[in-house]
Design a protein around this motif. Structure first.
Motif, mmCIF file in Angstrom:
data_model
loop_
_atom_site.group_PDB
_atom_site.id
_atom_site.type_symbol
_atom_site.label_atom_id
_atom_site.label_comp_id
_atom_site.label_asym_id
_atom_site.label_seq_id
_atom_site.Cartn_x
_atom_site.Cartn_y
_atom_site.Cartn_z
ATOM 1 N N VAL A 15 0.844 -1.201 0.000
ATOM 2 C CA VAL A 15 0.000 0.000 0.000
ATOM 3 C C VAL A 15 0.883 1.256 0.000
ATOM 4 N N ILE A 16 1.851 1.296 0.919
ATOM 5 C CA ILE A 16 2.683 2.506 1.033
ATOM 6 C C ILE A 16 3.563 2.667 -0.217
ATOM 7 N N LYS A 17 4.204 1.562 -0.609
ATOM 8 C CA LYS A 17 5.089 1.602 -1.785
ATOM 9 C C LYS A 17 4.321 2.072 -3.017
ATOM 10 N N HIS A 18 3.122 1.559 -3.209
ATOM 11 C CA HIS A 18 2.381 1.871 -4.429
ATOM 12 C C HIS A 18 1.807 3.284 -4.396
ATOM 13 N N ILE A 19 1.454 3.767 -3.216
ATOM 14 C CA ILE A 19 1.002 5.168 -3.138
ATOM 15 C C ILE A 19 2.180 6.091 -3.467
ATOM 16 N N VAL A 20 3.355 5.792 -2.936
ATOM 17 C CA VAL A 20 4.529 6.635 -3.224
ATOM 18 C C VAL A 20 4.854 6.568 -4.724
ATOM 19 N N LEU A 21 4.803 5.363 -5.292
ATOM 20 C CA LEU A 21 5.041 5.215 -6.743
ATOM 21 C C LEU A 21 4.083 6.119 -7.523
ATOM 22 N N MET A 22 2.819 6.096 -7.162
ATOM 23 C CA MET A 22 1.836 6.925 -7.864
ATOM 24 C C MET A 22 2.142 8.416 -7.707
ATOM 25 N N ARG A 23 2.564 8.823 -6.489
ATOM 26 C CA ARG A 23 2.857 10.248 -6.276
ATOM 27 C C ARG A 23 4.027 10.687 -7.160
ATOM 28 N N VAL A 24 5.057 9.848 -7.263
ATOM 29 C CA VAL A 24 6.223 10.216 -8.086
ATOM 30 C C VAL A 24 5.800 10.302 -9.562
ATOM 31 N N LEU A 25 5.030 9.318 -10.032
ATOM 32 C CA LEU A 25 4.615 9.332 -11.443
ATOM 33 C C LEU A 25 3.718 10.542 -11.720
ATOM 34 N N ASP A 26 2.859 10.849 -10.771
ATOM 35 C CA ASP A 26 1.979 12.004 -10.937
ATOM 36 C C ASP A 26 2.808 13.283 -11.096
ATOM 37 N N TYR A 27 3.861 13.360 -10.308
ATOM 38 C CA TYR A 27 4.747 14.532 -10.383
ATOM 39 C C TYR A 27 5.437 14.590 -11.751
ATOM 40 N N LEU A 28 5.943 13.440 -12.202
ATOM 41 C CA LEU A 28 6.638 13.416 -13.499
ATOM 42 C C LEU A 28 5.693 13.819 -14.635
ATOM 43 N N LYS A 29 4.405 13.562 -14.453
ATOM 44 C CA LYS A 29 3.429 13.881 -15.502
ATOM 45 C C LYS A 29 3.079 15.367 -15.562
ATOM 46 N N GLN A 30 3.610 16.137 -14.621
ATOM 47 C CA GLN A 30 3.322 17.578 -14.668
ATOM 48 C C GLN A 30 3.980 18.240 -15.865
ATOM 49 N N LYS A 31 5.009 17.607 -16.431
ATOM 50 C CA LYS A 31 5.619 18.147 -17.663
ATOM 51 C C LYS A 31 5.260 17.212 -18.813
ATOM 52 N N ASP A 32 5.104 17.784 -20.022
ATOM 53 C CA ASP A 32 4.758 16.951 -21.177
ATOM 54 C C ASP A 32 5.897 16.045 -21.604
ATOM 55 N N LYS A 33 7.118 16.463 -21.300
ATOM 56 C CA LYS A 33 8.287 15.729 -21.766
ATOM 57 C C LYS A 33 8.221 14.267 -21.293
ATOM 58 N N GLY A 159 12.732 10.456 -15.203
ATOM 59 C CA GLY A 159 12.012 9.253 -14.831
ATOM 60 C C GLY A 159 12.438 8.683 -13.505
ATOM 61 N N MET A 160 12.069 7.416 -13.303
ATOM 62 C CA MET A 160 12.338 6.815 -12.000
ATOM 63 C C MET A 160 12.730 5.360 -12.099
ATOM 64 N N VAL A 161 13.409 4.904 -11.056
ATOM 65 C CA VAL A 161 13.797 3.492 -10.935
ATOM 66 C C VAL A 161 13.232 3.002 -9.604
ATOM 67 N N LEU A 162 12.464 1.912 -9.664
ATOM 68 C CA LEU A 162 11.961 1.279 -8.440
ATOM 69 C C LEU A 162 12.745 -0.001 -8.213
ATOM 70 N N VAL A 163 13.351 -0.107 -7.031
ATOM 71 C CA VAL A 163 14.147 -1.288 -6.667
ATOM 72 C C VAL A 163 13.442 -1.939 -5.478
ATOM 73 N N ASP A 164 12.864 -3.112 -5.716
ATOM 74 C CA ASP A 164 11.968 -3.711 -4.710
ATOM 75 C C ASP A 164 12.330 -5.186 -4.500
ATOM 76 N N PRO A 165 13.484 -5.453 -3.901
ATOM 77 C CA PRO A 165 13.957 -6.838 -3.809
ATOM 78 C C PRO A 165 13.239 -7.655 -2.733
ATOM 79 N N PRO A 166 13.321 -8.988 -2.845
ATOM 80 C CA PRO A 166 12.633 -9.847 -1.871
ATOM 81 C C PRO A 166 13.412 -10.062 -0.569
ATOM 82 N N PHE A 167 14.628 -9.591 -0.485
ATOM 83 C CA PHE A 167 15.465 -9.776 0.716
ATOM 84 C C PHE A 167 15.628 -11.244 1.077
ATOM 85 N N GLU A 168 15.918 -12.057 0.068
ATOM 86 C CA GLU A 168 16.210 -13.477 0.303
ATOM 87 C C GLU A 168 17.693 -13.676 0.589
ATOM 88 N N VAL A 169 18.493 -12.690 0.234
ATOM 89 C CA VAL A 169 19.940 -12.821 0.455
ATOM 90 C C VAL A 169 20.339 -11.898 1.605
#
Ligand code: SAM
Length: 279
Positions: A15-33, A159-169
């Protein structure tokens, strides 16, 4: 590779990760580029919360289910997330949960581009199926830290990079530090989001110190505890380290996170936003 995200889809951390992802994408969409999104640990993209694996842990019951149940009191940014999740479901039924690839796919525009990367041989096939055919989307099947080297910097230079590892190592935190240093050398202006579990807060404090020591500017940590960490063997919370976060994000989170503390943890939890390095 034993980790499968279906066991955890829609939990408090998603929930938290995906809300933050949406906020960042929303911000990036403020410019047409055009912008570019790299999802280094993509999972399968879309989750069936009625599947046996999801029901076995029922983690979504304490995550997206609570958000949905209290959506009428939610801040605007959370309502946008709820609407997006509802868009994957029919009517009042909501048993389908979109993962980060599906969320990003819903939000990019004609000019934007995304790469979703997944190493698990079965999950990458499911991911391909879920993403469908779309010229803006590419699915890769590589090690996450190799894909960062292969694809950064993107020609769009936004743009953005999301790094979301499973922490198996056991050395995942050290790998993330190295990945950030590598990525930042290639592309210093990208927005980066690194997800992590919080069991023992002392481990997190040491990692935050390591990140501060990199000297990379504009690193911010958002930690969300679902309970005090009295038993450090349990998952007590989750965090996101953001680099080059939109300047609007912190004030948005100061509205969103108090609501999530009361909705997801009935007030037992807490959150902190820490600037690990300055401008
Ligand atoms: N980001 C997804 C989301 O929010 O919907 C969830 C991703 S899940 C936490 C982590 C995924 O990383 C798993 O699907 C796992 O198979 C994959 N994975 C594990 N090790 C990897 C590696 N070295 N490179 C790429 N993917 C990896």
């Amino acid at each position: 590779m034993n980790y499968r995200h279906i066991y955890h889809a829609g939990n408090f951390a998603d929930v938290i990760k995906h809300i933050v992802l949406m906020r960042v994408l929303d911000y990036l969409k403020q410019k047409d580029k055009a912008f570019f999104v790299l999802d280094t640990h993509a999972g399968i993209g879309i989750y069936d919360l009625d599947a046996d694996q999801a029901r076995r842990t029922a983690e979504a019951d304490d995550g997206i289910a609570r958000v949905m149940a209290h959506a009428d009191t939610a801040p605007e940014a959370v309502r946008a997330y709820v609407d997006l999740v509802r868009g994957f479901n029919r009517g009042d039924e909501w048993r389908t949960y979109p993962g980060s690839p599906a969320i990003t796919h819903s939000l990019i525009r004609d000019q934007d581009r995304m790469v979703v990367n997944e190493l698990h041989p079965d999950d990458v096939v499911t991911l391909e199926h879920h993403m469908g055919r779309d010229d803006r989307v590419r699915v890769e099947h590589m090690d996450a830290y190799q894909v960062i080297k292969a694809l950064l910097p993107p020609p769009e230079r936004r743009g953005m990079v999301l790094v979301d590892p499973p922490f198996e190592v056991t050395d995942e935190f050290a790998r993330m530090t190295k990945a950030l240093i590598d990525a930042h050398k290639r592309w210093a202006t990208g927005v980066y989001a690194f997800w992590y579990p919080i069991k023992d807060p002392r481990v997190i404090a040491r990692w935050h110190n390591d990140l501060a020591d990199t000297g990379i500017p504009k690193i911010m940590a958002v930690d969300f505890m679902i309970r005090p960490a009295s038993d450090v063997t349990r998952l007590n919370g989750s965090g996101l380290v953001l680099v080059n976060a939109p300047w609007t994000l912190e004030s948005e989170l100061n509205t969103i996170l108090p609501w999530l503390v009361s909705t997801l943890t009935k007030g037992a939890g807490s959150f902190t936003i820490t600037h690990l390095t300055g401008e």
